[in-house]
Scaffold this motif. Structure first.
Motif, PDB file in Angstrom:
ATOM      1  N   VAL A 127       0.830  -1.219   0.000  1.00 23.25           N
ATOM      2  CA  VAL A 127       0.000   0.000   0.000  1.00 23.25           C
ATOM      3  C   VAL A 127       0.864   1.269   0.000  1.00 23.25           C
ATOM      4  O   VAL A 127       0.376   2.364   0.253  1.00 23.25           O
ATOM      5  N   ALA A 128       2.143   1.112  -0.306  1.00 20.28           N
ATOM      6  CA  ALA A 128       3.077   2.242  -0.179  1.00 20.28           C
ATOM      7  C   ALA A 128       3.141   3.091  -1.441  1.00 20.28           C
ATOM      8  O   ALA A 128       2.926   2.610  -2.551  1.00 20.28           O
ATOM      9  N   SER A 129       3.420   4.385  -1.235  1.00 19.04           N
ATOM     10  CA  SER A 129       3.728   5.302  -2.334  1.00 19.04           C
ATOM     11  C   SER A 129       5.170   5.751  -2.161  1.00 19.04           C
ATOM     12  O   SER A 129       5.654   5.858  -1.031  1.00 19.04           O
ATOM     13  N   SER A 130       5.839   6.037  -3.263  1.00 19.41           N
ATOM     14  CA  SER A 130       7.245   6.429  -3.178  1.00 19.41           C
ATOM     15  C   SER A 130       7.542   7.523  -4.201  1.00 19.41           C
ATOM     16  O   SER A 130       7.013   7.506  -5.307  1.00 19.41           O
ATOM     17  N   ILE A 131       8.364   8.491  -3.797  1.00 20.58           N
ATOM     18  CA  ILE A 131       8.731   9.595  -4.699  1.00 20.58           C
ATOM     19  C   ILE A 131      10.091  10.126  -4.274  1.00 20.58           C
ATOM     20  O   ILE A 131      10.435  10.115  -3.088  1.00 20.58           O
ATOM     21  N   SER A 132      10.872  10.566  -5.244  1.00 19.03           N
ATOM     22  CA  SER A 132      12.138  11.233  -4.940  1.00 19.03           C
ATOM     23  C   SER A 132      11.904  12.740  -5.074  1.00 19.03           C
ATOM     24  O   SER A 132      11.427  13.207  -6.106  1.00 19.03           O
ATOM     25  N   GLY A 166       0.814  15.317  -6.625  1.00 15.43           N
ATOM     26  CA  GLY A 166       0.004  15.305  -7.842  1.00 15.43           C
ATOM     27  C   GLY A 166       0.865  15.019  -9.063  1.00 15.43           C
ATOM     28  O   GLY A 166       2.090  15.033  -8.997  1.00 15.43           O
ATOM     29  N   GLN A 167       0.220  14.780 -10.195  1.00 13.25           N
ATOM     30  CA  GLN A 167       0.960  14.485 -11.427  1.00 13.25           C
ATOM     31  C   GLN A 167       1.535  15.749 -12.061  1.00 13.25           C
ATOM     32  O   GLN A 167       2.375  15.668 -12.948  1.00 13.25           O
ATOM     33  N   ASN A 168       1.058  16.923 -11.611  1.00 14.97           N
ATOM     34  CA  ASN A 168       1.575  18.183 -12.153  1.00 14.97           C
ATOM     35  C   ASN A 168       2.367  18.995 -11.132  1.00 14.97           C
ATOM     36  O   ASN A 168       3.147  19.860 -11.508  1.00 14.97           O
ATOM     37  N   ASP A 187       7.820  21.969 -10.052  1.00 15.17           N
ATOM     38  CA  ASP A 187       9.035  21.234 -10.456  1.00 15.17           C
ATOM     39  C   ASP A 187       9.183  19.930  -9.665  1.00 15.17           C
ATOM     40  O   ASP A 187      10.230  19.297  -9.685  1.00 15.17           O
ATOM     41  N   ALA A 188       8.133  19.525  -8.930  1.00 17.77           N
ATOM     42  CA  ALA A 188       8.135  18.228  -8.244  1.00 17.77           C
ATOM     43  C   ALA A 188       6.801  17.551  -8.546  1.00 17.77           C
ATOM     44  O   ALA A 188       5.745  18.146  -8.361  1.00 17.77           O
ATOM     45  N   LYS A 189       6.860  16.312  -9.023  1.00 19.07           N
ATOM     46  CA  LYS A 189       5.646  15.608  -9.436  1.00 19.07           C
ATOM     47  C   LYS A 189       5.721  14.158  -8.996  1.00 19.07           C
ATOM     48  O   LYS A 189       6.805  13.639  -8.754  1.00 19.07           O
ATOM     49  N   ALA A 190       4.553  13.530  -8.934  1.00 15.95           N
ATOM     50  CA  ALA A 190       4.488  12.097  -8.629  1.00 15.95           C
ATOM     51  C   ALA A 190       3.751  11.389  -9.758  1.00 15.95           C
ATOM     52  O   ALA A 190       2.908  11.977 -10.426  1.00 15.95           O
ATOM     53  N   VAL A 192       1.768   8.772  -9.313  1.00 21.83           N
ATOM     54  CA  VAL A 192       0.432   8.430  -8.812  1.00 21.83           C
ATOM     55  C   VAL A 192       0.004   9.488  -7.805  1.00 21.83           C
ATOM     56  O   VAL A 192       0.784   9.865  -6.930  1.00 21.83           O
ATOM     57  N   GLU A 193      -1.210   9.961  -7.914  1.00 21.18           N
ATOM     58  CA  GLU A 193      -1.697  10.983  -6.975  1.00 21.18           C
ATOM     59  C   GLU A 193      -1.954  10.367  -5.602  1.00 21.18           C
ATOM     60  O   GLU A 193      -2.581   9.307  -5.499  1.00 21.18           O
ATOM     61  N   SER A 194      -1.464  11.021  -4.555  1.00 19.81           N
ATOM     62  CA  SER A 194      -1.668  10.530  -3.190  1.00 19.81           C
ATOM     63  C   SER A 194      -1.428  11.692  -2.228  1.00 19.81           C
ATOM     64  O   SER A 194      -0.971  12.766  -2.628  1.00 19.81           O
ATOM     65  N   SER A 195      -1.729  11.475  -0.946  1.00 19.21           N
ATOM     66  CA  SER A 195      -1.540  12.547   0.032  1.00 19.21           C
ATOM     67  C   SER A 195      -1.414  11.973   1.433  1.00 19.21           C
ATOM     68  O   SER A 195      -1.821  10.837   1.689  1.00 19.21           O
ATOM     69  N   PHE A 196      -0.830  12.764   2.341  1.00 12.37           N
ATOM     70  CA  PHE A 196      -0.746  12.372   3.747  1.00 12.37           C
ATOM     71  C   PHE A 196      -0.561  13.625   4.598  1.00 12.37           C
ATOM     72  O   PHE A 196      -0.269  14.702   4.076  1.00 12.37           O
ATOM     73  N   ILE A 197      -0.755  13.485   5.923  1.00 13.00           N
ATOM     74  CA  ILE A 197      -0.599  14.616   6.843  1.00 13.00           C
ATOM     75  C   ILE A 197       0.643  14.388   7.698  1.00 13.00           C
ATOM     76  O   ILE A 197       0.713  13.410   8.445  1.00 13.00           O
ATOM     77  N   LEU A 198       1.608  15.281   7.558  1.00 12.46           N
ATOM     78  CA  LEU A 198       2.871  15.189   8.304  1.00 12.46           C
ATOM     79  C   LEU A 198       2.723  15.964   9.617  1.00 12.46           C
ATOM     80  O   LEU A 198       2.459  17.161   9.595  1.00 12.46           O
ATOM     81  N   PRO A 199       2.883  15.294  10.781  1.00 12.10           N
ATOM     82  CA  PRO A 199       2.715  16.007  12.059  1.00 12.10           C
ATOM     83  C   PRO A 199       3.751  17.109  12.251  1.00 12.10           C
ATOM     84  O   PRO A 199       4.810  17.118  11.624  1.00 12.10           O
TER      85      PRO A 199
END
Length: 376
Positions: A127-132, A166-168, A187-190, A192-199
């Motif tokens: 269920v993981a998403s990954s991006i550089s 997001g993809q854009n 200038d940063a894209k993924a 697959v679209e996804s999101s999370f809340i960073l504490p």
């Protein structure tokens, strides 16, 4: 188990991860660092259960392998007093005795079993998403939005930064229901679209680490935890659970009244005038017409008031609107442009504050502030 390490290099790494340790830990083991030695690599871990920071050092002179928990405060306080020199750590894994040899002396402390340290969360690949992500994008996004996060026990989702891949573009959002910041980077894209809340706490830790980073950051997250891998550090944190409110719906789109003013002049005027505002409300009023901005405040209880006039470029109808001065100052400090553009619709709707000119084209900064009732 034995290893030799530079006193200043070890202290530098420990200082960076020590900020994760809570002063009110529920488990006594969390007042310790976990030292793990394997071949020529020393890995040090600090945690408060919610967030974990890991750092590693390459060493030339090591013997054996294993792990031990070392008292964090005692070790930090000791290392601070050493000038740059090699220190030899000799660790007895049966008695947990730790002897530290310097050029002129020996310091003995007692550790604990490394097995008592909590297990690290593992990324659930299915269920993981990954991006550089560029370290610069992540640093800017956190730095611009962190100040607007809430301290709301009833709505924990507001206590973090909402990161939308997001993809854009990559979007960072923070709000405390009075102010809202949206920071976008194209200038940063993924893929697959996804999101999370960073504490808030791990976001602040990450901001400090990214300031010294030179390489891209690997960001991975599943349904519970986020993993940030930097060149010398790894941060694992439990994400805020829940759905972030629909922030786009509160951003007013029709704002016919537009004002452009020098940001520093505006900030300094607000700072001076707000001294005369009522201390409970911090209300300051703006009266805008004919390329003139009149900033005023008064405290009826003490019979004091202040008024200052500022030149500005203004298009729109004459308007009078009130804002909380402390929030306005925070927003202006976190905008970097020379001039600021203020967009208003009417005295009851949120005002938008935007940089009049962008630092670079890929960046989109929007800050929103709710008005206050002038006659209250």
């Amino acid at each position: 188990m034995k290893f030799v390490v530079s006193s200043t290099e070890l202290l530098s790494h420990l200082n960076a991860i020590s900020k994760v340790i809570s002063s009110k830990n529920t488990l006594p083991i969390l007042d310790n660092y976990l030292f793990q030695l394997e071949s020529n690599r020393l890995t040090v871990t600090a945690s408060d259960l919610e967030s974990t920071l890991i750092t590693s050092l390459e060493l030339d002179n090591t013997e054996g392998q294993g792990d031990i928990a070392v008292p964090a405060k005692l070790l930090n306080d000791t290392l601070k007093e050493f000038p740059e020199q090699p220190l030899t750590f000799k660790i007895d894994q049966d008695s947990f005795a730790i002897d530290i040899y310097s050029e002129n002396g020996k310091f003995s402390i007692v550790g604990k079993s490394g097995d008592d340290f909590p297990q690290l969360p593992v990324l659930r690949e299915e269920v993981a998403s990954s991006i550089s992500v560029s370290h610069d994008v992540l640093q800017s996004g956190i730095a611009r939005t962190l100040f607007a996060t809430a301290d709301d026990e009833l709505r924990p989702v507001m206590n973090g930064i909402f990161i939308e891949l997001g993809q854009n573009d990559l979007t960072f959002v923070a709000s405390d229901a009075h102010k809202l910041v949206r920071y976008k980077r194209s200038d940063a894209k993924a893929e697959v679209e996804s999101s999370f809340i960073l504490p808030k706490k791990p976001a602040a830790l990450l901001k400090n680490l990214l300031a010294k980073e030179d390489y891209d950051v690997k960001l991975q997250f599943d349904d519970k935890n986020a993993f940030f891998t930097l060149s010398n550090y790894k941060l694992i944190c439990r994400m805020v659970e829940g759905n972030y409110p629909s922030y786009n719906s509160v951003i007013p789109t029709h704002n016919p009244n537009k004002l452009v003013v020098d940001r520093l002049e505006f900030y300094n005027t607000i700072k001076r005038v707000s001294v005369f505002a009522n201390q409970a409300s911090n209300l300051i009023k703006f009266h805008i017409h004919d390329n003139q901005l009149v900033v005023s405040a008064q405290d009826v209880d003490f019979a004091i008031s202040a008024v200052e006039r500022l030149k500005c470029e203004y298009e729109g109808d004459e308007i009078e609107i009130g804002f909380k001065s402390t929030f306005l100052q925070e927003i202006l400090v976190n905008l970097s442009s020379t001039d600021v553009r203020v967009e208003l619709s009417d005295p009851t709707r949120a005002g938008l504050l935007l940089p009049a000119e962008k630092d670079f084209d890929e960046e989109d900064v929007l800050m929103l502030l709710m008005p206050m009732m002038i006659n209250a």
